[in-house]
Design a protein around this motif. Structure first.
Motif, PDB file in Angstrom:
ATOM      1  N   ILE A   1     -41.075 -23.964 -33.597  1.00  0.00           N
ATOM      2  CA  ILE A   1     -41.675 -24.826 -35.001  1.00  0.00           C
ATOM      3  C   ILE A   1     -39.987 -24.663 -34.517  1.00  0.00           C
ATOM      4  CG2 ILE A   1     -39.804 -23.881 -37.009  1.00  0.00           C
ATOM      5  CD1 ILE A   1     -41.877 -21.999 -37.456  1.00  0.00           C
ATOM      6  N   GLN A   2     -38.616 -24.833 -33.568  1.00  0.00           N
ATOM      7  CA  GLN A   2     -37.628 -24.988 -33.513  1.00  0.00           C
ATOM      8  C   GLN A   2     -37.859 -26.832 -32.343  1.00  0.00           C
ATOM      9  OE1 GLN A   2     -34.272 -22.479 -32.395  1.00  0.00           O
ATOM     10  NE2 GLN A   2     -34.806 -21.399 -33.636  1.00  0.00           N
ATOM     11  N   ASN A   3     -38.550 -26.300 -31.118  1.00  0.00           N
ATOM     12  CA  ASN A   3     -39.167 -27.208 -30.685  1.00  0.00           C
ATOM     13  C   ASN A   3     -39.886 -28.699 -31.454  1.00  0.00           C
ATOM     14  OD1 ASN A   3     -37.569 -26.527 -28.258  1.00  0.00           O
ATOM     15  ND2 ASN A   3     -39.581 -25.167 -27.454  1.00  0.00           N
ATOM     16  N   GLY A   4     -40.643 -27.995 -32.299  1.00  0.00           N
ATOM     17  CA  GLY A   4     -41.469 -29.322 -32.579  1.00  0.00           C
ATOM     18  C   GLY A   4     -40.338 -30.219 -33.501  1.00  0.00           C
ATOM     19  N   ILE A   5     -39.772 -29.256 -34.089  1.00  0.00           N
ATOM     20  CA  ILE A   5     -38.742 -29.807 -35.005  1.00  0.00           C
ATOM     21  C   ILE A   5     -37.840 -30.731 -34.681  1.00  0.00           C
ATOM     22  CG2 ILE A   5     -36.471 -29.748 -36.978  1.00  0.00           C
ATOM     23  CD1 ILE A   5     -37.961 -27.183 -38.285  1.00  0.00           C
ATOM     24  N   ALA A   6     -37.176 -30.462 -33.247  1.00  0.00           N
ATOM     25  CA  ALA A   6     -35.929 -31.406 -32.319  1.00  0.00           C
ATOM     26  C   ALA A   6     -37.354 -32.164 -31.999  1.00  0.00           C
ATOM     27  CB  ALA A   6     -35.980 -30.191 -31.314  1.00  0.00           C
ATOM     28  N   CYS A   7     -37.885 -32.039 -32.169  1.00  0.00           N
ATOM     29  CA  CYS A   7     -39.338 -33.853 -31.133  1.00  0.00           C
ATOM     30  C   CYS A   7     -38.964 -34.166 -32.028  1.00  0.00           C
ATOM     31  CB  CYS A   7     -41.053 -33.241 -30.667  1.00  0.00           C
ATOM     32  SG  CYS A   7     -41.475 -34.432 -30.225  1.00  0.00           S
ATOM     33  N   LEU A   8     -39.455 -34.183 -33.617  1.00  0.00           N
ATOM     34  CA  LEU A   8     -39.425 -34.783 -34.157  1.00  0.00           C
ATOM     35  C   LEU A   8     -38.068 -35.196 -35.061  1.00  0.00           C
ATOM     36  CD1 LEU A   8     -41.640 -32.903 -37.162  1.00  0.00           C
ATOM     37  CD2 LEU A   8     -42.384 -35.463 -35.969  1.00  0.00           C
ATOM     38  N   THR A   9     -36.996 -35.139 -34.723  1.00  0.00           N
ATOM     39  CA  THR A   9     -35.829 -35.583 -35.130  1.00  0.00           C
ATOM     40  C   THR A   9     -35.599 -36.658 -33.304  1.00  0.00           C
ATOM     41  OG1 THR A   9     -35.585 -33.714 -35.632  1.00  0.00           O
ATOM     42  CG2 THR A   9     -33.517 -35.009 -35.453  1.00  0.00           C
ATOM     43  N   VAL A  10     -36.219 -36.130 -32.439  1.00  0.00           N
ATOM     44  CA  VAL A  10     -36.171 -37.250 -31.734  1.00  0.00           C
ATOM     45  C   VAL A  10     -36.787 -38.327 -31.967  1.00  0.00           C
ATOM     46  CG1 VAL A  10     -35.771 -37.747 -29.180  1.00  0.00           C
ATOM     47  CG2 VAL A  10     -35.348 -35.772 -29.990  1.00  0.00           C
ATOM     48  N   ILE A  11     -38.084 -38.147 -32.443  1.00  0.00           N
ATOM     49  CA  ILE A  11     -38.933 -39.662 -32.805  1.00  0.00           C
ATOM     50  C   ILE A  11     -37.975 -40.234 -33.487  1.00  0.00           C
ATOM     51  CG2 ILE A  11     -40.899 -40.863 -33.443  1.00  0.00           C
ATOM     52  CD1 ILE A  11     -41.739 -37.755 -31.540  1.00  0.00           C
ATOM     53  N   ILE A  12     -37.340 -39.360 -35.007  1.00  0.00           N
ATOM     54  CA  ILE A  12     -36.970 -40.677 -35.676  1.00  0.00           C
ATOM     55  C   ILE A  12     -35.518 -40.709 -35.323  1.00  0.00           C
ATOM     56  CG2 ILE A  12     -35.795 -40.443 -38.055  1.00  0.00           C
ATOM     57  CD1 ILE A  12     -37.337 -37.800 -38.687  1.00  0.00           C
ATOM     58  N   ARG A  13     -35.113 -40.262 -34.583  1.00  0.00           N
ATOM     59  CA  ARG A  13     -34.015 -41.126 -33.795  1.00  0.00           C
ATOM     60  C   ARG A  13     -34.731 -42.695 -33.072  1.00  0.00           C
ATOM     61  NH1 ARG A  13     -30.927 -37.161 -30.446  1.00  0.00           N
ATOM     62  NH2 ARG A  13     -30.432 -38.886 -29.558  1.00  0.00           N
ATOM     63  N   LYS A  14     -35.065 -42.343 -32.223  1.00  0.00           N
ATOM     64  CA  LYS A  14     -35.448 -43.573 -31.050  1.00  0.00           C
ATOM     65  C   LYS A  14     -36.236 -44.793 -32.374  1.00  0.00           C
ATOM     66  CE  LYS A  14     -33.884 -41.885 -27.562  1.00  0.00           C
ATOM     67  NZ  LYS A  14     -33.526 -42.638 -26.206  1.00  0.00           N
ATOM     68  N   ASP A  15     -37.594 -44.390 -32.776  1.00  0.00           N
ATOM     69  CA  ASP A  15     -38.344 -45.108 -32.774  1.00  0.00           C
ATOM     70  C   ASP A  15     -38.684 -44.792 -34.598  1.00  0.00           C
ATOM     71  OD1 ASP A  15     -39.849 -47.404 -33.427  1.00  0.00           O
ATOM     72  OD2 ASP A  15     -41.436 -46.841 -31.233  1.00  0.00           O
ATOM     73  N   VAL A  16     -38.253 -44.174 -35.498  1.00  0.00           N
ATOM     74  CA  VAL A  16     -38.709 -44.108 -36.785  1.00  0.00           C
ATOM     75  C   VAL A  16     -39.616 -44.646 -37.640  1.00  0.00           C
ATOM     76  CG1 VAL A  16     -37.483 -45.581 -38.742  1.00  0.00           C
ATOM     77  CG2 VAL A  16     -38.011 -42.995 -38.959  1.00  0.00           C
TER      78      VAL A  16
END
Length: 1038
Positions: A704-719
Motif C-alpha cells: 500500500i505504502q509503495n503503491g501510494i508513493a509510486c502514484l504520487t511520483v507519477i502525479i508529480r512527473k506527468d499527471v
C-alpha cells in the motif's frame, strides 16, 4: 518407577543397533510421562557406581524432562508435572550433583538447577540462595566449581531489584575469597567469580536510581576492593599463563577482568578514575608481552592454541578484544588524557598496527570465501574481531588527539615499510603481513585523516602524514605482486581511500590498473574483490573527467559478477555499479549496455526479491539509468523493465506480497528518473491495470505504502497520463482510480499509510486541481469524517495538511464548504479546527509545518465569525502534585492530564508564536550552557575542558554539528526528510519552502497589532506572560 528401569532404557538408547535404539527412545518417551520419572533420573545421575556415559545421558534427559514436564512456566511444557514433594526431592538430588567429583556431572547439574531456579525461585525454592552461598563458602573446590556455574546464570536472569542488595552483601565477600585462593580453586572457577561480579555491577547500575544511597554505599565499599584485586592479578606477567602450559585457563581470569573494567567504566566511572592509569599501563604491557605468542600461534600457524581444561575455547583474541575496547572507551570518555600522549600513544598505536594483522586462519577463509572477505571490513559487520576492535580504538584516538595520532601513524607506517622490506630481502615468507595491516589501519581512518591534513594545511602548519609519498613511491610497487594477493588488493583499496590526494594522471593509472585486475582471468578472490572495492572508491572520490574514459569498460566488466555473487559481495558489486552509472550523469551509456544492465538487475531482483538492501541499491541503479540524458536510453530501459515489473505486480498474491511491493518500488525508480512530463507514451496505460488491481485488493502495508508513493511520483512527473487514461475494460478513469485508492485508505482502520497518503492528496490538489474540483466536496467530507477516529500523528497530519494547503490558496471557498458540512451534528469547520489545533505541534517536515503556519495566520486574519466562536484545547494545567515530577503511566492514570480551553484565535496566536520561536534555533530545545554545566551526575566529567562543559561534553564544532543534525525541536532526529536530501523537488522549490517565514510572521504580528485584526489586543491579554512578552517584543521591533 525404579532408576534401574530408566537406566536399562537409557543404556538401550546408546546401542549401536538402530532398531534397539529406536525402540528404547520410544519407550523412554512414554516413561517420562510418569510423575516419578524425574526422581528416577536424578538418582541415576548421582549413582557413582554407574557407568559415566549412562549418568551423563541421565543428566541430559533430566534437563529435557524439566523443560517438558516440570511446569507450565516453560514454553515446551507437555503436562504430567510431578507433585511438590517429588519436585523437592529432585531439587535436592540435583543440588547434591553440584558437588560431584566428576566435572561433567557438576556442569550438567548446574545447567539443570539453573532451569529449575528460573521457574521455582523464590516462591517454591526459597533456600536456594543461602544454600548456594553456603556451598561457595565450603572448602571443596568441586562444590565451588558447581555452585559458580549456577551463579553465572542466576545473577544474570533471576534477581529482582529488592533481592539484589541483600544477596550481594552475602555473596561478594565469598566470591572474593575464591578469587584470592589460586591454590584451592582452578583458574576457570576463579574467572567465574569475576563474571558473576560483573553481572552484579550491571545489576547495581540498573537499580541506582531506585536505591541511590544503598548503591552509593555498595560502590564505595565494594568496588575499590575488587579493583585492587584486579590490579594484583594483572601485575602478574601474562606470559606465565601461556608459556610452557598445558592449557590457557589463566587467560580466562584476565579476559573477565578487562570485560568487567569496561562495564565499571561505563556504569560507575568515578570509582575507576583513580586506577585508570594503572589499568591502561597493564593493557599496554599485555599487548606488548603477549604479541610473540600471538605471532607464534596465529600468524605463523606452526601449532594450534591449546584448549582449556574444561574443553571451552579460550583464545588470545578473546583477551585482546575486550582489552582494546576498554582502552578505547576510556579514551572516548575523555579521562586520563595525559596517559594518551608521548611514548604511550606511540606504543599503543604501534601495538594496534601489530595486532590487526591477518591471521593464517583469516587468510585461509578470505582466500576462498568472498562474502567473508567483504564482510570483515564492512561498517555494519556483525563479526567482531581484533581487527575491528583495533580500528575502533584508532578512530577514538584520531578523534580525541588528531594531530599526535596521525603523526604517529606516519612514524609507524614508515617503520613498518622499512622493516617489511628488510624481512622480504631476508626471505621471510610472511613479510607482507605487517605491511597489509598498517595500510588497512591507516586506510580505516581515511576520512578523518584527510580532514586533519586539510585543517593543518589551512592553518599554515605542516601536514602530519605524507600520504602522497606513499601513493607515489611505495604503493605502486605492490600493485603487481600477484603472488601476495592480500597485499596487492590492500594496495588498491588504500590508494582508492586516499584518491582525493592523487593528481588526475596518477588516479587514472591506478584506476586502469584496478580494471586490468578485474579483467585478469588468473586473479583470485581477494584481489578481484579488492579491485571492485577500489573502483567503487575511485569513482566516488575522483573527478568524473578522470573516471569517464573507464566508465563503459568498468560497467561491462562488472556485469558478469552480478549473476555469480551473493550476499556481501553482491552488495559491493551493486554499489559499485550504482556509482559507475552516475559518472557524468550516464551520458556515455549505450542502448546495448543499458539492456545488459537492466537484464542483470532484473535477474538479481528475481533471485533476491525479499532483500531490502539489494532492492534499495537496484532502485538507485534503475533511477540513474532512467535519468541518463543519452538518446533513447530511458525508452530502452522502460521497454525492457516495465512489462516484467507490471506482470510481477499483477501475478503477486497475498502469500508473496513482497514481490509486488518490490516491483512497485522498481517502477517508482523509473518514474523518478524520468524528466518531468516525459514518462513516455503508454507508460501509465501499461502500469495502471496491474497497479490499481493490486492496491484495490491488498492489505499488505508495504505494498500500500509503495503503491501510494509510486502514484504520487507519477502525479508529480506527468499527471496528464493519469487524467487522460481510462480502463478499456471498465471505463474507470485514472483519476477515479487514484480517488478510490485514497477512499480505501480513509476507510481503513490501519493508519500505517501515515504521511504517504497526505503527500498523494497534496500533489493531486497541486497538480490536478481543476480535474479534482467536481469531487472535491466529497473528498474533503471523507477526510473530515475520518479525522474524528484517526489516532496516529502521521495519519492526522495527512488529513489536516491538505486543508492547510487549500486554505492558503482558496481560504473563503474552503471555509464556506466546511461551514456547510455536517458530520453527526458537528460542522466540518469545528472538527478540522479542533483536530488541527491539537496536533499542529507534532507535524513533521519542512513544507508541512510552514503551510500549516501560513494557513493559521490566514485563518486568524479572516476575522470570520464562525472561527471567532470556536473553543479549542489550550495549555496543559500544571497541578501542585505534578510540578517537577516525572509522570509515569501509572501516575498519569491517578492524576489525569488536564488542559485549559481557549478561543481559536488565542490558540492560533500561541501556535504561530511557537513557530516563530522555533525557527531553526537549536537553543529552542530549552537548554542553555549554564544549565548544562550545573548538572551533576556520576558520569565522571571532571576532566572535561571548559569548552566541553559548555557544550555537554562536546567541542564547539561537534556541538554545532549535532544541533544542525537535530534541527528545530529535535525534528531531524526522527524525521528522515531532515536527515536525507528531500527528494520532493516540487515542494523544495515551492514558494512556501523558499519564503522567509520569520519575516512573514514578524510582519503578520505587527500588522495585526497596528490594525487590531480580530481584536488582537484582547487576544494578547489571554496569552501567558512569556508569550505576551514575545508579542510585545515583536510588535515594538526590538
Amino acid at each position: 518407577m525404579a532408576s534401574s528401569e530408566i537406566g536399562q532404557c537409557l543404556s538401550a538408547t546408546l546401542s549401536p543397533d538402530t532398531n534397539t535404539r529406536i525402540a528404547a527412545e520410544l519407550k523412554l518417551g512414554g516413561l517420562l510421562n510418569a510423575p516419578e520419572a524425574g526422581l528416577a533420573l536424578s538418582q541415576l545421575v548421582l549413582a557413582s557406581d554407574a557407568d559415566l556415559s549412562l549418568r551423563q545421558s541421565a543428566a541430559i534427559i533430566l534437563r529435557k524432562y524439566v523443560a517438558e514436564h516440570w511446569s507450565p512456566y516453560f514454553p515446551q511444557f507437555k503436562g504430567s508435572a510431578p507433585p511438590p514433594e517429588v519436585k523437592s526431592r529432585i531439587r535436592q538430588a540435583v543440588f547434591q550433583g553440584l558437588s560431584d567429583p566428576i566435572r561433567k556431572i557438576r556442569s550438567l547439574c548446574a545447567h539443570t538447577l539453573s532451569s529449575i531456579a528460573n521457574c521455582d525461585w523464590p516462591d517454591e525454592y526459597p533456600d536456594l540462595l543461602t544454600s548456594l552461598i553456603h556451598l561457595l563458602s565450603s572448602l571443596s573446590p568441586d562444590s565451588v566449581h558447581g555452585a559458580m556455574q549456577v551463579f553465572t546464570e542466576f545473577i544474570k536472569s533471576d534477581l529482582t531489584e529488592d533481592q539484589l542488595l541483600p544477596v550481594l552483601r552475602q555473596l561478594l565477600p565469598v566470591l572474593l575469597n575464591i578469587l584470592g585462593a589460586p591454590e584451592q580453586h582452578t583458574a576457570l572457577t576463579r574467572s567465574r567469580t569475576i563474571s558473576v561480579f560483573r553481572q552484579c555491577v550491571e545489576s547495581l547500575y540498573m537499580v541506582k536510581d531506585q536505591y541511590p544511597d544503598a548503591v552509593k554505599e555498595a560502590v564505595a565499599t565494594v568496588l575499590p576492593v575488587w579493583l585492587d584485586a584486579f590490579k594484583t592479578l594483572l601485575d602478574v606477567d601474562p606470559r606465565s599463563d601461556v608459556e610452557h602450559k598445558p592449557n590457557w585457563d589463566g587467560l580466562a581470569i584476565r579476559i573477565q577482568v578487562f570485560k568487567t573494567l569496561d562495564i565499571v567504566q561505563t556504569s560507575f566511572p568515578r570509582a575507576l578514575t583513580p586506577h585508570l592509569k594503572d589499568f591502561l599501563a597493564a593493557a599496554l604491557t599485555h599487548l606488548s608481552t603477549l604479541f610473540p605468542t600471538f605471532t607464534h600461534y596465529y600468524l605463523q600457524s606452526a601449532v594450534s592454541p591449546p584448549r582449556s581444561s574444561e574443553d571451552e575455547s579460550i583464545e588470545l583474541t578473546h583477551l585482546v578484544c575486550p582489552m582494546l575496547d576498554f582502552v578505547a572507551n576510556v579514551a572516548r570518555s575523555g579521562k586520563a588524557k595525559a596517559w594518551y600522549e608521548g611514548a604511550n600513544l606511540t606504543s599503543l598505536i604501534g601495538a594496534v598496527f601489530s595486532w590487526v594483522q591477518m591471521t593464517s586462519e583469516d587468510e585461509e577463509e578470505w582466500a576462498n570465501n568472498a562474502n567473508a572477505f567483504v564482510a570483515q571490513e564492512s561498517d555494519d559487520t556483525l563479526s567482531y574481531s581484533v581487527r575491528m576492535a583495533g580500528f575502533d580504538l584508532l578512530a577514538v584516538l584520531v578523534e580525541r588527539t588528531p594531530v599526535p595520532s596521525v603523526s604517529t601513524f606516519q612514524f609507524t607506517i614508515h617503520r613498518v615499510v622499512v622493516e617489511s622490506e628488510q624481512a622480504r630481502n631476508a626471505g621471510t615468507p610472511d613479510w607482507w603481513r605487517a605491511l597489509e595491516a598498517a595500510l588497512a589501519a591507516v586506510g580505516s581512518q581515511a576520512e578523518d585523516v584527510l580532514d586533519i591534513i586539510d585543517d593543518e594545511r589551512d592553518s599554515g602548519r605542516a601536514k602530519p602524514i605524507d600520504i602522497e609519498s606513499l601513493l607515489t613511491n611505495v604503493i605502486p610497487n605492490f600493485l603487481v605482486l600477484s603472488q601476495f594477493p592480500f597485499l596487492q588488493g590492500r594496495a588498491f583499496v588504500f590508494a582508492s581511500q586516499y584518491a582525493k590526494l592523487l593528481p588526475g594522471q596518477l588516479a587514472g593509472q591506478y584506476l586502469d590498473a584496478a580494471v586490468q585486475v578485474l579483467e585478469a582471468p588468473e586473479a583470485g578472490i581477494p584481489v578481484k574483490v579488492s579491485a571492485v572495492k577500489a573502483i567503487h572508491n575511485f569513482c566516488q572520490n575522483i573527478d568524473d573527467a578522470v573516471a569517464l574514459p573507464f566508465a563503459p569498460r568498468v560497467a561491462k566488466d562488472i556485469g558478469p559478477f552480478l549473476p555469480v555473487t551473493s550476499e556481501d559481495t553482491l552488495t559491493l558489486v551493486l554499489e559499485t555499479l550504482a556509482v559507475v552509472v552516475q559518472i557524468d550523469e550516464g551520458k556515455w551509456i549505450t542502448e546495448d549496455l543499458a539492456r545488459d544492465i537492466v537484464a542483470a538487475i532484473l535477474d538479481v531482483w528475481m533471485k533476491n526479491n525479499k532483500d531490502p538492501i539489494f532492492i534499495s541499491i537496484l532502485t538507485d541503479v534503475l533511477e540513474s539509468l532512467a535519468s541518463s540524458p543519452a538518446p533513447n536510453i530511458y525508452q530502452t530501459i522502460v521497454r525492457q523493465a516495465l512489462p516484467t515489473l507490471c506482470n510481477a505486480i499483477m501475478t503477486s498474491t497475498a502469500v508473496d506480497s513482497w514481490i509486488a511491493s518490490a516491483a512497485i518500488e522498481l517502477v517508482q525508480s523509473l518514474v523518478s528518473g524520468a524528466r518531468e512530463g516525459g514518462l513516455g507514451e503508454g507508460f501509465f496505460a501499461m502500469l495502471a491495470p496491474s497497479l490499481f488491481s493490486c492496491l484495490s485488493s491488498t492489505e499488505d502495508r508495504d505494498v500500500i505504502q509503495n503503491g501510494i508513493a509510486c502514484l504520487t511520483v507519477i502525479i508529480r512527473k506527468d499527471v496528464n497520463q493519469i487524467i487522460s487514461w481510462s480502463d478499456p475494460a471498465t471505463g474507470q478513469s485514472g483519476l477515479d482510480g487514484v480517488l478510490h485508492v485514497i477512499a480505501k485508505q480513509l476507510q481503513s482502520e490501519d493508519e500505517s499509510g501515515g504521511l504517504v497518503i497526505g503527500d498523494l492528496i497534496i500533489h493531486l490538489l497541486r497538480r490536478a486541481g481543476e480535474a479534482v474540483l467536481p469531487v472535491l466536496p466529497q473528498l474533503l467530507q471523507a477526510m473530515v469524517t475520518r479525522m474524528r477516529t484517526a489516532k496516529t500523528a502521521t495519519f492526522l497530519q495527512s488529513l489536516i495538511i491538505p486543508f492547510a494547503f487549500l486554505i492558503h490558496n482558496q481560504r473563503d471557498t474552503v471555509l464556506s464548504l466546511l461551514e456547510g458540512m455536517n458530520v453527526d451534528g458537528r460542522s466540518g469547520l469545528d472538527i478540522l479546527i479542533q483536530t488541527w489545533c491539537e496536533n499542529a505541534e507534532t507535524f513533521q517536515g519542512f513544507w508541512p509545518t510552514r503551510i500549516s503556519a501560513l494557513a493559521l495566520s490566514s485563518l486568524f486574519a479572516s476575522e470570520r465569525p464562525s472561527l471567532q466562536g470556536l473553543t479549542v484545547k489550550g495549555d496543559i494545567v500544571v497541578k501542585p502534585e505534578t510540578k517537577n515530577v516525572i509522570m509515569t503511566r501509572s501516575k498519569t492514570k491517578q492524576i489525569p492530564t488536564e488542559f485549559t480551553s481557549v478561543p481559536f484565535p488565542v490558540k492560533a496566536v500561541k501556535l504561530l508564536l511557537h513557530e516563530l520561536q522555533s525557527g531553526g534555533e537549536a537553543a529552542s530545545m530549552g537548554f542553555n550552557a549554564a544549565d548544562v554545566a550545573e548538572l551533576d551526575s556520576d558520569d565522571g566529567d571532571e576532566e572535561w575542558t571548559e569548552e566541553e562543559k559548555l557544550h555537554q561534553g562536546f567541542k564547539a564544532d561537534e556541538f554545532a554539528f549535532l544541533s544542525d543534525m537535530l534541527g528545530p525541536r529535535g525534528m531531524a532526529f526522527d524525521n528522515d526528510d531532515a536527515l536525507e536530501e528531500n527528494d520532493d523537488e516540487d515542494l523544495k522549490n515551492d514558494p512556501v519552502s523558499t519564503m522567509d517565514m520569520q519575516a512573514h510572521l514578524l510582519s503578520f504580528f505587527k500588522e495585526c497589532a497596528a490594525r487590531n485584526t480580530g481584536n488582537f489586543s484582547a487576544v494578547v491579554e489571554q496569552l501567558n506572560a512569556e508569550e505576551a512578552a514575545v508579542v510585545r517584543k515583536v510588535v515594538s521591533g526590538q
